[in-house]
Write an enzyme that holds these catalytic residues in place. Sequence first.
Site, mmCIF file in Angstrom:
data_model
loop_
_atom_site.group_PDB
_atom_site.id
_atom_site.type_symbol
_atom_site.label_atom_id
_atom_site.label_comp_id
_atom_site.label_asym_id
_atom_site.label_seq_id
_atom_site.Cartn_x
_atom_site.Cartn_y
_atom_site.Cartn_z
ATOM 1 C CE LYS A 198 10.145 -5.759 2.643
ATOM 2 N NZ LYS A 198 9.578 -4.480 2.255
ATOM 3 C CE1 TYR A 243 9.415 -2.198 -1.371
ATOM 4 C CE2 TYR A 243 7.082 -2.166 -1.901
ATOM 5 C CZ TYR A 243 8.279 -2.838 -1.816
ATOM 6 O OH TYR A 243 8.343 -4.140 -2.193
ATOM 7 C CG ASP A 281 5.909 2.100 5.025
ATOM 8 O OD1 ASP A 281 6.527 1.475 5.902
ATOM 9 O OD2 ASP A 281 5.720 1.655 3.867
ATOM 10 N NE ARG A 334 -13.282 -14.016 3.184
ATOM 11 C CZ ARG A 334 -14.572 -13.911 3.512
ATOM 12 N NH1 ARG A 334 -14.994 -12.895 4.242
ATOM 13 N NH2 ARG A 334 -15.444 -14.805 3.096
HETATM 14 C C1 LIG Z 1 8.565 -3.957 1.446
HETATM 15 C C2 LIG Z 1 7.931 -2.665 1.743
HETATM 16 C C3 LIG Z 1 6.566 -2.461 1.488
HETATM 17 C C4 LIG Z 1 5.696 -3.510 0.841
HETATM 18 O O1 LIG Z 1 5.549 -4.633 1.633
HETATM 19 P P1 LIG Z 1 5.367 -6.140 1.072
HETATM 20 O O2 LIG Z 1 5.302 -6.932 2.315
HETATM 21 O O3 LIG Z 1 6.526 -6.438 0.205
HETATM 22 O O4 LIG Z 1 4.095 -6.142 0.284
HETATM 23 C C5 LIG Z 1 6.038 -1.238 1.838
HETATM 24 N N1 LIG Z 1 6.788 -0.256 2.387
HETATM 25 C C6 LIG Z 1 8.093 -0.425 2.626
HETATM 26 C C7 LIG Z 1 8.878 0.688 3.231
HETATM 27 C C8 LIG Z 1 8.720 -1.622 2.315
HETATM 28 O O5 LIG Z 1 10.024 -1.779 2.535
#
Ligand SMILES: *Cc1c(COP(=O)(O)O)cnc(C)c1O
Length: 362
Positions: free
Chosen positions: A191, A97, A166, A45
């Site tokens: 992604k 998001y 982000d 962890r």
């Molecule tokens: C998918 C996404 C998230 C969240 O991520 P997860 O891996 O699904 O928890 C946050 N910000 C953006 C822009 C995203 O596309």
Amino acid sequence: MKIDTKVIHAGQQPDPTTGAVMTPVYQTSTYAQQHPGVAEWEYSRTHNPTRTALQDCLAALEGGKHGVCFASGLAAVDTVIRTLSPGDHVVCGDDVYGGTYRLFTTVFAKFGISFDFVDLSNQDVEIPAHTKLVWAETPTNPLLKVSDIASLAQKAHAVGALLAVDNTFATPVFQRPLEMGADIVVHSTTKYLGGHSDVVGGILITSNDELAEQFTTLQNSVGAVPGPWDCFLTLRGVKTLSVRMQRHDENAKALVEWLKNHDEVKTVLYPGFGGMVSFVLKGDLDAAIRFVKATKIFILAESLGGVESLIELPAIMTHASVPPEVRAEIGIDDGLIRLSVGIEHPLDQKADLEAAFIAARG
Ligand SMILES: *Cc1c(COP(=O)(O)O)cnc(C)c1O
């Protein structure tokens, strides 16, 4: 070193024991100690070599000093908010998001943290004096609006706030927010970084030692860590990030040119780079539903950034957790269709969408 080289080598050396070129999956929960309390590695962890390689690689891509990985993008987002205290104020983009919006409004609002949702792509946006954190997503999802990161960083810092960006949609190939003054970069590695729709993960990257210390402490204390296999898959995916992004970008640009001139398209939204394209179809919600159900290469699914093309309807899929009146206010039309343009041949992608235009007529 150029990013095309960093994606393959940063944070990784041949394995010290065997010379294995690829960082192994260190599938272990604990590590033998030389003497009670004396060990380089203690417990997975807290530290795991596969995770460390991924953290160091992604930090290098963003030009940051520290990377801290999590089990999902939202766990990374969650960690940033946990550094705040009751009474603190956050200014957040108004079309972030959907999961980020839900986390802020339903989980954290009740712990006394307040959130304002504003259009951060507006050049004249003001950051109130009591703000502790500015949360920007750029390009935004699904409207693909672009914010001026350098200007937001200046405004945030002027009131003593931090700027978190982000960077999931742009990736470090197209945009490196730390170089423009942001304090924290956030990714859903699920992604583009992972890139193959086979793993969920997240990361925080910063060059601020104090913040990194807080993130690492939270990573260990809260425990939302990714397993070694997830880290391995992401590390493997990242090796082709540069070439994939190049192809995503070329394919998206070709589709944008074509959609712009299409009779059945009201508007096309594209920030000028990357693989995400949104457009508003003429006609009602039913026509949009017929459209997204008709494609074959563009798979009807949430998420984005994989090698395969995906299509979705934000109003009833990714952004269903955003109240309808808020969606209307910020411009998420019922007929808005979002494409994650994959790396298939562009002519096949176009033919697939052309068939969907015909199906949408009903
Ligand atoms: C998918 C996404 C998230 C969240 O991520 P997860 O891996 O699904 O928890 C946050 N910000 C953006 C822009 C995203 O596309």
